[in-house]
Scaffold this motif. Structure first.
Motif, PDB file in Angstrom:
ATOM      1  N   CYS A  46       0.814  -1.219   0.000  1.00 42.70           N
ATOM      2  CA  CYS A  46       0.000   0.000   0.000  1.00 42.70           C
ATOM      3  C   CYS A  46       0.852   1.276   0.000  1.00 42.70           C
ATOM      4  CB  CYS A  46      -0.912   0.000   1.222  1.00 42.70           C
ATOM      5  SG  CYS A  46      -1.918   1.498   1.362  1.00 42.70           S
ATOM      6  N   LYS A  47       0.426   2.236  -0.815  1.00 41.68           N
ATOM      7  CA  LYS A  47       1.061   3.564  -0.825  1.00 41.68           C
ATOM      8  C   LYS A  47       0.013   4.661  -0.739  1.00 41.68           C
ATOM      9  CE  LYS A  47       5.208   2.094  -3.261  1.00 41.68           C
ATOM     10  NZ  LYS A  47       6.022   2.119  -4.480  1.00 41.68           N
ATOM     11  N   LYS A  48      -1.048   4.384   0.026  1.00 38.63           N
ATOM     12  CA  LYS A  48      -2.165   5.339   0.068  1.00 38.63           C
ATOM     13  C   LYS A  48      -1.902   6.551   0.961  1.00 38.63           C
ATOM     14  CE  LYS A  48      -5.592   2.336   0.866  1.00 38.63           C
ATOM     15  NZ  LYS A  48      -6.972   1.881   1.100  1.00 38.63           N
ATOM     16  N   CYS A  49      -0.856   6.488   1.785  1.00 42.29           N
ATOM     17  CA  CYS A  49      -0.515   7.695   2.553  1.00 42.29           C
ATOM     18  C   CYS A  49       0.992   7.811   2.691  1.00 42.29           C
ATOM     19  CB  CYS A  49      -1.217   7.717   3.920  1.00 42.29           C
ATOM     20  SG  CYS A  49      -0.334   6.841   5.231  1.00 42.29           S
ATOM     21  N   GLY A  50       1.426   8.939   3.209  1.00 43.45           N
ATOM     22  CA  GLY A  50       2.853   9.258   3.275  1.00 43.45           C
ATOM     23  C   GLY A  50       3.674   8.336   4.152  1.00 43.45           C
ATOM     24  N   LEU A  51       3.002   7.604   5.053  1.00 44.86           N
ATOM     25  CA  LEU A  51       3.757   6.718   5.944  1.00 44.86           C
ATOM     26  C   LEU A  51       4.475   5.614   5.174  1.00 44.86           C
ATOM     27  CD1 LEU A  51       1.277   6.392   8.971  1.00 44.86           C
ATOM     28  CD2 LEU A  51       3.227   7.935   8.695  1.00 44.86           C
ATOM     29  N   CYS A  52       4.065   5.390   3.928  1.00 44.20           N
ATOM     30  CA  CYS A  52       4.720   4.338   3.121  1.00 44.20           C
ATOM     31  C   CYS A  52       6.171   4.695   2.819  1.00 44.20           C
ATOM     32  CB  CYS A  52       3.957   4.098   1.817  1.00 44.20           C
ATOM     33  SG  CYS A  52       4.101   5.426   0.612  1.00 44.20           S
ATOM     34  N   ASN A  68       9.606   0.420   7.338  1.00 48.02           N
ATOM     35  CA  ASN A  68      10.391  -0.742   6.924  1.00 48.02           C
ATOM     36  C   ASN A  68       9.476  -1.898   6.549  1.00 48.02           C
ATOM     37  OD1 ASN A  68      13.300  -0.035   7.316  1.00 48.02           O
ATOM     38  ND2 ASN A  68      12.536   0.468   9.358  1.00 48.02           N
ATOM     39  N   ASN A  69       8.417  -2.082   7.336  1.00 46.69           N
ATOM     40  CA  ASN A  69       7.441  -3.134   7.054  1.00 46.69           C
ATOM     41  C   ASN A  69       6.025  -2.621   7.277  1.00 46.69           C
ATOM     42  OD1 ASN A  69       8.854  -5.820   6.582  1.00 46.69           O
ATOM     43  ND2 ASN A  69       9.868  -5.125   8.461  1.00 46.69           N
ATOM     44  N   VAL A  70       5.097  -3.041   6.452  1.00 45.68           N
ATOM     45  CA  VAL A  70       3.676  -2.877   6.756  1.00 45.68           C
ATOM     46  C   VAL A  70       3.341  -3.896   7.841  1.00 45.68           C
ATOM     47  CG1 VAL A  70       1.327  -3.077   5.858  1.00 45.68           C
ATOM     48  CG2 VAL A  70       3.134  -2.114   4.416  1.00 45.68           C
ATOM     49  N   ASN A 121       9.843  -1.310  17.073  1.00 41.64           N
ATOM     50  CA  ASN A 121      10.037  -2.770  17.010  1.00 41.64           C
ATOM     51  C   ASN A 121       9.069  -3.415  16.032  1.00 41.64           C
ATOM     52  OD1 ASN A 121      12.047  -3.187  19.237  1.00 41.64           O
ATOM     53  ND2 ASN A 121      10.434  -2.171  20.392  1.00 41.64           N
ATOM     54  N   GLU A 122       7.832  -2.930  16.057  1.00 39.09           N
ATOM     55  CA  GLU A 122       6.800  -3.486  15.177  1.00 39.09           C
ATOM     56  C   GLU A 122       7.157  -3.230  13.712  1.00 39.09           C
ATOM     57  OE1 GLU A 122       6.141  -1.535  17.873  1.00 39.09           O
ATOM     58  OE2 GLU A 122       5.397  -3.123  19.202  1.00 39.09           O
ATOM     59  N   ASP A 123       7.643  -2.022  13.447  1.00 43.34           N
ATOM     60  CA  ASP A 123       8.053  -1.660  12.085  1.00 43.34           C
ATOM     61  C   ASP A 123       9.212  -2.548  11.606  1.00 43.34           C
ATOM     62  OD1 ASP A 123       8.371   0.173   9.716  1.00 43.34           O
ATOM     63  OD2 ASP A 123      10.266   0.629  10.732  1.00 43.34           O
ATOM     64  N   PRO A 181       4.158   5.666  12.233  1.00 44.11           N
ATOM     65  CA  PRO A 181       4.351   7.118  12.158  1.00 44.11           C
ATOM     66  C   PRO A 181       5.739   7.467  12.706  1.00 44.11           C
ATOM     67  CG  PRO A 181       2.256   6.553  13.216  1.00 44.11           C
ATOM     68  CD  PRO A 181       3.088   5.301  13.172  1.00 44.11           C
ATOM     69  N   PRO A 182       6.509   8.291  11.978  1.00 41.23           N
ATOM     70  CA  PRO A 182       7.870   8.631  12.407  1.00 41.23           C
ATOM     71  C   PRO A 182       7.893   9.162  13.837  1.00 41.23           C
ATOM     72  CG  PRO A 182       7.442   9.487  10.204  1.00 41.23           C
ATOM     73  CD  PRO A 182       6.150   8.916  10.700  1.00 41.23           C
TER      74      PRO A 182
END
Ligand code: URA
Ligand code: SF4
Length: 191
Positions: free
Chosen positions: A16-22, A26-28, A49-51, A90-91
């Motif tokens: 998915c690239k529907k928002c800027g978080l893409c 590192n991982n969806v 950690n989740e990312d 989210p960063p």
């Protein structure tokens, strides 16, 4: 358009690239657990950690969550499904914006459509506001069950908030005991 295949839905979400978080992920983090569960838990969004691992709630907050879940016989490898409002981190672990939540919510809606849970537990304010009601006061309304479209919804405090404010742990623990009672009332006796 709802996707009727879990594997197709997941495959689409992972690109998915529907928002800027893409651009910073590192991982969806699609979710983890048993897709046939009657209980669905929804957090806010992946942390560091989740990312890195591609699985929700695997850091310190996740360890606390697993401990509380296991106490009431719930287990991510067996009888629940866990996901988040936004699937990408989210960063700096900032709150996901309204726009990011709006872009991502279709994935969650499709997950709910396929899982058909009887009970949804919102973990923390962000999930509670999006799923339960926008003006929820989680410090006052945690542990209360609401019904919406035939699904029972409840919000509890976020495990990360419990790590910051341990004096709230007994209150959250009561929510989980309420949850256990509700599961006994309405879920299959495999619980
Ligand atoms: N906090 C969340 O809300 N979700 C996670 O997956 C991890 C931490
Ligand atoms: Fe897509 Fe959601 Fe990730 Fe945004 S956060 S890129 S909407 S999966």
């Amino acid at each position: 358009m709802m996707c009727s295949s879990w594997n197709d839905l997941k495959a689409q979400c992972l690109t998915c690239k529907k928002c800027g978080l893409c651009t910073t992920r590192n991982n969806v983090v699609f979710g983890v657990g048993n897709v046939n569960s009657e209980v669905l838990l929804i957090g806010e969004g992946p942390g560091e950690n989740e990312d890195l691992q591609g699985e929700p709630f695997v850091g310190r907050a996740g360890q606390l969550l697993d401990k509380m879940l296991n106490y009431i016989d719930l287990d991510r490898t067996k009888n629940i499904y866990i996901t988040n409002i936004v699937k990408c981190r989210p960063p700096e672990n900032r709150d996901p914006s309204i726009e990011e939540q709006g872009a991502c919510i279709a994935w969650l809606r499709n997950q709910v459509f396929l899982i058909k849970p009887k009970i949804i537990v919102c973990l923390g304010r962000i999930a509670a506001m999006k799923i339960l009601k926008p003006d929820i006061k989680i410090t006052k309304e945690h542990g209360v069950f609401y019904e919406k479209n035939g699904i029972l919804l409840m919000a509890t405090l976020h495990p990360a908030a419990l790590l910051r404010n341990p004096h709230n742990k007994p209150g959250a623990f009561e929510d989980f005991l309420n949850l256990q009672e509700k599961i006994k009332q309405i879920c299959a006796n495999t619980y």
